[in-house]
Motif scaffolding. Structure first.
Motif, short mmCIF file in Angstrom:
data_model
loop_
_atom_site.label_atom_id
_atom_site.label_comp_id
_atom_site.label_asym_id
_atom_site.label_seq_id
_atom_site.Cartn_x
_atom_site.Cartn_y
_atom_site.Cartn_z
N GLY A 69 50.39 30.11 39.46
CA GLY A 69 49.25 30.44 40.34
C GLY A 69 47.91 30.04 39.74
N LYS A 70 47.09 29.35 40.57
CA LYS A 70 45.71 29.00 40.15
C LYS A 70 44.79 29.41 41.29
CE LYS A 70 45.89 26.59 36.20
NZ LYS A 70 46.52 27.64 35.39
N VAL A 71 43.70 30.11 40.96
CA VAL A 71 42.80 30.58 42.02
C VAL A 71 42.05 29.40 42.65
CG1 VAL A 71 42.56 32.88 41.04
CG2 VAL A 71 40.92 31.11 40.40
N LYS A 72 41.75 29.54 43.96
CA LYS A 72 41.10 28.45 44.69
C LYS A 72 39.59 28.67 44.84
CE LYS A 72 44.83 26.51 47.52
NZ LYS A 72 46.04 27.31 47.31
N VAL A 73 39.12 29.90 44.59
CA VAL A 73 37.68 30.20 44.72
C VAL A 73 37.20 30.96 43.48
CG1 VAL A 73 37.66 30.31 47.25
CG2 VAL A 73 38.20 32.37 45.94
N LEU A 74 35.89 31.05 43.35
CA LEU A 74 35.30 31.80 42.23
C LEU A 74 35.86 33.22 42.22
CD1 LEU A 74 33.14 32.24 39.97
CD2 LEU A 74 31.60 32.96 41.81
N THR A 75 36.51 33.59 41.13
CA THR A 75 37.15 34.91 41.05
C THR A 75 36.75 35.60 39.76
OG1 THR A 75 39.02 34.06 42.32
CG2 THR A 75 39.38 36.11 41.13
N THR A 76 36.27 36.85 39.90
CA THR A 76 35.87 37.61 38.72
C THR A 76 36.69 38.90 38.66
OG1 THR A 76 34.06 38.60 40.00
CG2 THR A 76 33.51 36.70 38.66
N LEU A 77 36.63 39.56 37.52
CA LEU A 77 37.47 40.75 37.28
C LEU A 77 36.65 42.03 37.18
CD1 LEU A 77 39.88 39.53 34.43
CD2 LEU A 77 40.41 39.75 36.87
N ASN A 78 37.24 43.12 37.58
CA ASN A 78 36.68 44.45 37.39
C ASN A 78 36.85 44.85 35.91
OD1 ASN A 78 35.40 46.25 39.13
ND2 ASN A 78 37.11 47.69 39.02
N PRO A 79 36.21 45.93 35.47
CA PRO A 79 36.39 46.36 34.08
C PRO A 79 37.86 46.54 33.67
CG PRO A 79 34.56 47.53 35.04
CD PRO A 79 35.17 46.73 36.16
N ALA A 80 38.12 46.18 32.43
CA ALA A 80 39.45 46.36 31.83
C ALA A 80 39.48 47.71 31.10
CB ALA A 80 39.71 45.22 30.85
#
Ligand code: F3S
Length: 398
Positions: A69-80
């Motif tokens: 899997g590779k993301v197609k749009v700008l993707t950011t993460l919530n806190p870990a």
């Protein structure tokens, strides 16, 4: 739900396992909620990053998706669940850190920006007015819908990730204008005098609006940090991740003022404090940055802490994104805060770090922070930054 030929091919598995699985999730969601089609999203924000919440089953699910899997749009993460660099100093165990790192590696492999923040709009994931996005952290979803005027449902971690792999989300809920109509007028007659009053206001409006979309009048001015605090609180204590604030947030002028009216008075603000604040005077944990601190907030903390010392047996955390911390490093704020005995908690926060049983009583500026810290077994106090700094240097809430 109507699917284009390309979407059907994705569902048939022509783009591999992660995309097929994602299409299955999106189609199932679309069918449950009556979506007619998928729409493109400009960006994605994924929650469910802490190993504390994911566990081994979640990690396994992510590793499966990361295989192709590779993301197609700008993707950011919530806190870990921890500061990805400084976890030892924050008292995180080796075992937890190992698992958390595996989670982050899986996300990185998918092409996601390992940014780990609930304020993605402060670090470059900034949708425009009217843009469709698929975000999952509730405070960020509310900020995107209400302050930026973008359109997003409150996604779960898996559905946000699915939207990232496909670049689309089912068109239902808050993506449709007909579901964005305000249906309760909230007249604010209270005066807000300190930062934490915004969290108290969020509590009061969340409770009064229940499941309705508030159209708020009576607020003369609001800074971005105040709005982000309000967003976190109103959706924590209420239900809808969307509000309009007359003269302050975009789009309010498009709608008539709803007839159904409630009023927020000074005593409602006091009631919010009474509910959020426990009977406790000894404080052993102070955490500022829920949602994650902006550079302006860190500058204020640094100014108030200059030349002071955090009390013995008391932890003081500044929760923020790593990008904002880097700015703080350059401006010298980090050095001042650390010299006072404070710690930075980048990439994480008081709700998703494994803190159960570690602290007895929290002081913070955040109503949402109090809500989640109570679930972690802490007594809570909410107040201004000045009050929190005083608690940090004396170990007492006065
Ligand atoms: Fe952000 Fe954690 Fe608060 S995700 S809004 S700092 S509870």
């Amino acid at each position: 739900m109507y699917l284009t030929k390309e979407e059907q091919r994705m569902l048939d598995g022509e783009e591999g396992y992660a995309v097929r699985k994602s299409m299955e999730i999106l189609v199932a969601l679309g069918e449950i909620y009556g979506a007619e089609r998928l729409i493109k999203v400009g960006s994605v924000q994924v929650a469910g990053v802490s190993y504390h919440n994911l566990g081994d089953a979640g990690l396994e699910f992510l590793n499966e998706l990361a295989k192709d899997g590779k993301v197609k749009v700008l993707t950011t993460l919530n806190p870990a669940g921890m500061d990805l660099e400084n976890w030892r100093q924050l008292g995180i165990s080796e075992d937890f850190a190992k698992k958390q790192e595996m989670v982050i590696q899986a996300f990185e492999k998918m092409g996601i920006l390992v940014s780990c923040t609930c304020t993605p709009y402060l670090i470059g994931n900034l949708p425009r007015y009217g843009e469709h996005v698929a975000w999952s952290e509730s405070s960020a979803v509310t900020f995107a819908n209400s302050v930026l005027g973008a359109k997003t449902n409150r996604e779960g971690g898996p559905s946000a990730l699915a939207a990232a792999f496909v670049g689309k989300t089912p068109c239902y809920g808050l993506h449709l204008d007909e579901n964005r109509v305000p249906d309760i007028h909230v007249k604010v007659e209270a005066t807000l005098t300190k930062f934490s009053d915004w969290g108290a206001l969020g509590y009061a409006i969340g409770k009064k609006a229940e499941n309705k979309i508030p159209y708020i009048t009576g607020i003369r001015d609001a800074e971005v940090d105040e709005l982000k605090s309000f967003c976190a609180s109103v959706v924590t204590y209420g239900a809808k991740p969307l509000f309009y604030m007359e003269g302050i947030t975009p789009g309010a002028e498009r709608w008539p003022v709803p007839k159904d009216t409630v009023t927020v008075e000074q005593r409602d603000i006091q009631e919010a404090y009474d509910h959020i604040n426990d009977e406790v005077s000894d404080i052993d944990f102070i955490c500022i940055g829920c949602p994650h601190c902006s550079i302006k907030e860190i500058a204020e903390i640094s100014c108030l802490l200059e030349g002071k010392k955090i009390a013995a047996n008391t932890e003081f955390w500044v929760a923020t994104s790593r990008s904002v911390k880097q700015l703080a490093d350059k401006r010298g704020y980090t050095a001042v805060i650390e010299q006072a005995g404070g710690k930075f908690a980048c990439d994480t926060c008081m709700a998703v770090a494994p803190l159960k049983g570690r602290f007895k009583a929290l002081a913070t500026t955040s109503a949402k922070g109090c809500f989640y810290s109570r679930q972690n077994g802490m007594k809570t106090k909410m107040g201004s930054l000045e009050e929190c700094i005083e608690a940090a240097v004396t170990g007492k809430w006065r």
